[in-house]
Design an enzyme around this catalytic site. Structure first.
Site, PDB file in Angstrom:
ATOM      1  N   GLU A  57      -4.142   7.257   6.069  1.00  0.00           N
ATOM      2  CA  GLU A  57      -4.833   8.261   6.906  1.00  0.00           C
ATOM      3  C   GLU A  57      -3.899   9.414   7.248  1.00  0.00           C
ATOM      4  O   GLU A  57      -4.311  10.577   7.293  1.00  0.00           O
ATOM      5  CB  GLU A  57      -5.355   7.619   8.206  1.00  0.00           C
ATOM      6  CG  GLU A  57      -6.424   6.543   8.011  1.00  0.00           C
ATOM      7  CD  GLU A  57      -7.784   7.077   7.568  1.00  0.00           C
ATOM      8  OE1 GLU A  57      -7.943   8.295   7.422  1.00  0.00           O
ATOM      9  OE2 GLU A  57      -8.687   6.242   7.343  1.00  0.00           O
ATOM     10  N   ARG A 101      -4.684  13.250   5.951  1.00  0.00           N
ATOM     11  CA  ARG A 101      -5.045  14.227   6.991  1.00  0.00           C
ATOM     12  C   ARG A 101      -3.872  15.125   7.375  1.00  0.00           C
ATOM     13  O   ARG A 101      -4.028  16.341   7.489  1.00  0.00           O
ATOM     14  CB  ARG A 101      -5.560  13.505   8.243  1.00  0.00           C
ATOM     15  CG  ARG A 101      -6.770  12.635   7.953  1.00  0.00           C
ATOM     16  CD  ARG A 101      -7.411  12.099   9.209  1.00  0.00           C
ATOM     17  NE  ARG A 101      -8.229  10.934   8.903  1.00  0.00           N
ATOM     18  CZ  ARG A 101      -9.258  10.517   9.614  1.00  0.00           C
ATOM     19  NH1 ARG A 101      -9.622  11.169  10.695  1.00  0.00           N
ATOM     20  NH2 ARG A 101      -9.936   9.444   9.275  1.00  0.00           N
ATOM     21  N   ASP A 119     -13.029   3.440  -2.781  1.00  0.00           N
ATOM     22  CA  ASP A 119     -13.473   4.804  -3.132  1.00  0.00           C
ATOM     23  C   ASP A 119     -12.445   5.775  -3.733  1.00  0.00           C
ATOM     24  O   ASP A 119     -12.492   6.120  -4.910  1.00  0.00           O
ATOM     25  CB  ASP A 119     -14.186   5.459  -1.925  1.00  0.00           C
ATOM     26  CG  ASP A 119     -13.434   5.335  -0.597  1.00  0.00           C
ATOM     27  OD1 ASP A 119     -12.289   4.860  -0.602  1.00  0.00           O
ATOM     28  OD2 ASP A 119     -14.006   5.714   0.448  1.00  0.00           O
ATOM     29  N   GLU A 147     -19.597  12.608   2.707  1.00  0.00           N
ATOM     30  CA  GLU A 147     -19.699  12.344   1.249  1.00  0.00           C
ATOM     31  C   GLU A 147     -20.954  12.927   0.591  1.00  0.00           C
ATOM     32  O   GLU A 147     -20.903  13.389  -0.555  1.00  0.00           O
ATOM     33  CB  GLU A 147     -19.589  10.846   0.970  1.00  0.00           C
ATOM     34  CG  GLU A 147     -18.196  10.266   1.249  1.00  0.00           C
ATOM     35  CD  GLU A 147     -17.898  10.047   2.723  1.00  0.00           C
ATOM     36  OE1 GLU A 147     -18.860  10.037   3.536  1.00  0.00           O
ATOM     37  OE2 GLU A 147     -16.703   9.898   3.077  1.00  0.00           O
ATOM     38  N   THR A 157      -8.838  13.832  -0.753  1.00  0.00           N
ATOM     39  CA  THR A 157      -9.993  13.056  -0.306  1.00  0.00           C
ATOM     40  C   THR A 157     -10.404  13.393   1.124  1.00  0.00           C
ATOM     41  O   THR A 157     -11.425  12.923   1.604  1.00  0.00           O
ATOM     42  CB  THR A 157      -9.750  11.541  -0.503  1.00  0.00           C
ATOM     43  OG1 THR A 157     -10.983  10.853  -0.350  1.00  0.00           O
ATOM     44  CG2 THR A 157      -8.718  11.007   0.474  1.00  0.00           C
TER      45      THR A 157
END
Ligand code: DMJ
Length: 463
Positions: free
Chosen positions: A94, A98, A226, A364, A451
């Site tokens: 994460e 980010r 994913d 998404e 992503t």
């Protein structure tokens, strides 16, 4: 561009301003709770380090929001706590997508030096997580002490989507700094994945960073799987045309074959979806998996298939279009107009029902709608995106500032979950804004989105 697209683009920009205004109530904290006007910090004992504004920097640049951008730049320069003071376990994945991704992208768009310095500082603190017996990173690291561990809830195994979604950020950082240590750490992880390629091309969700053995047989393009698949394609796109990038093209093609042969299903009502798989299909789809519709189309658009490969580029784009429609329908058929966190297909009727009915402000479906629009130019995607945006405005907007997730999208007036995820500003609103923008704004042949929707500049280099 039509007036109507301009107006819609402005409405999305206004929504970002409103979301950011909410966050300003708790300036410098990590995420905003818009109903209670509270906050959530990633490390409970810390005072927060401005996660939402870091995740939003590039969106502000793209939307031309000077005031919000200057205020955020000033925070990063003068007020952001040193990462060395953050004393608690933080997710390597994460934080990479980010924070490192957010800073690298902001640097790519502005060339503001502080962003590169902060990306490097954070990446340096994450790097010790790769010191495992295999080189597969531990899931969590303490930025102050450097202690690292796996998650007990994952049986102390590393998670596929996490170990496979660090490569764009770390490689670009090596390109920008000239220091190959970031590139080398994440490339070693991909070398291990290449050596462990399953026969059917489908990678299980968990692997031990200690022994390198798989810890599961389950395969999913939703939670925990994913973005591993997304990054195979995007590692090729980031350095397309170079020798080093070709191996990711072939890894992606091998997984695509496995996905199309075992997981892509068309229901007898004509809905195409990507099932989960464990020796047989499980007819459950996560909202998260809806990103794969855009991924299929993107690969096809850039001709990822080499001649003779079973899954033609045309078929990839068509399948992307069909799955995008299914994901859009999960929104259109809910009383709230918003799609659920998971949905399940009844193989007899060919219809789907919501499973987990929350909505976490996830991107998404609009992500795939945006990519489909760029790939095909078909105006129906703008219509779909606009309908979803209007539903978000109607159900998620909080008058005093901010947007909230929902507890039950299967009702007409869902209760708010009192949480504004930072990816709503980083991804959902960015993709909607770009959907109504001309193609030369973040052209998809010059940038690859990480992503977390942070555009990273494509630079063919021969590593
Ligand atoms: C984001 O952090 C990223 O898109 C990630 O790949 C998946 N989860 C959220 C959005 O749903």
């Amino acid at each position: 561009m039509s007036d109507s697209a301009n107006e819609k683009r402005k409405a999305v920009r206004d929504a970002f301003i409103h979301a950011f205004k909410g966050y300003e109530h708790v300036w410098g904290k990590d995420e905003y709770r818009p109903v209670s006007k509270g906050y959530h910090n990633w490390i409970a004992s810390s005072k927060g380090f401005g996660m939402t504004l870091i995740d939003s920097l590039d969106t502000m640049v793209i939307m031309g929001l000077k005031q919000q951008y200057e205020k955020s730049l000033n925070y990063v320069k003068n007020d952001m706590p040193s990462f060395s003071t953050i004393n608690g376990g933080i997710s390597v994945f994460e934080t990479t997508i980010r924070v490192v991704g957010g800073f690298v992208s902001a640097y790519d768009l502005t060339k503001e030096k502080i962003f590169l310095e902060k990306a490097k500082d954070m990446a340096d603190r994450l790097l010790p997580a790769f010191s495992s017996p295999t080189g597969i990173p531990y899931s969590e690291i303490n930025l102050k002490t450097g202690s690292k561990k796996t998650f007990a809830w994952a049986n102390n195994c590393a998670i596929l989507s996490e170990l496979g979604s660090l490569q764009l950020e770390f490689r670009r950082l090596s390109e920008l700094t000239g220091d190959m240590k970031y590139h080398n750490a994440v490339t070693k992880v991909m070398d291990i994945m290449e050596s462990k390629k399953p026969d059917n091309g489908l990678y299980p969700l968990k692997i031990s960073p200690t022994s390198g053995s798989w810890c599961s047989n389950y395969v999913s393009l939703g939670a925990l799987g994913d973005s591993f698949y997304e990054y195979l394609l995007k590692q090729w796109l980031l350095n397309r045309g170079t020798k080093g990038a070709e191996k990711y093209r072939f890894m992606y093609m091998a997984t695509l074959k496995g996905i199309f042969e075992n997981m892509v299903i068309k229901s007898n009502q004509g809905y195409t979806y990507v099932a989960e798989y464990e020796g047989r299909a499980h007819h459950k789809v996560d909202h998260l998996a809806c990103f794969a519709a855009g991924m299929f189309a993107l690969g096809g658009y850039f001709n990822v298939s080499t001649p003779g490969f079973q899954i033609s580029n045309k078929r990839q784009i068509e399948t992307g279009a069909e799955f995008t429609r299914t994901c859009y329908e999960t929104y259109a058929q809910m009383p709230s107009g918003i799609g659920p966190e998971t949905f399940h297909f009844d193989t007899a009727s060919g219809k789907f029902n919501p499973g987990v009915s929350t909505y976490l402000l996830r991107p998404e479906t609009v992500e795939s709608i945006f990519i489909m629009y760029r790939v095909t130019g078909d105006e129906k995607y703008r219509e779909w995106g606009w309908k979803i945006f209007q539903a978000i405005e109607s159900k998620c907007k909080i008058a005093s500032g901010g947007y909230s997730g929902l507890r039950n999208v299967a009702t007409q007036s869902p209760v708010h979950d009192d949480f504004q995820q930072s990816f709503f500003l980083a991804e959902t609103l960015k993709y909607l804004y770009l959907l109504f923008s001309p193609k030369h704004i973040i052209p998809i042949d010059k940038f690859v989105f990480n992503t977390e929707a942070h555009p990273i500049r494509v630079t063919p280099t021969n590593h």
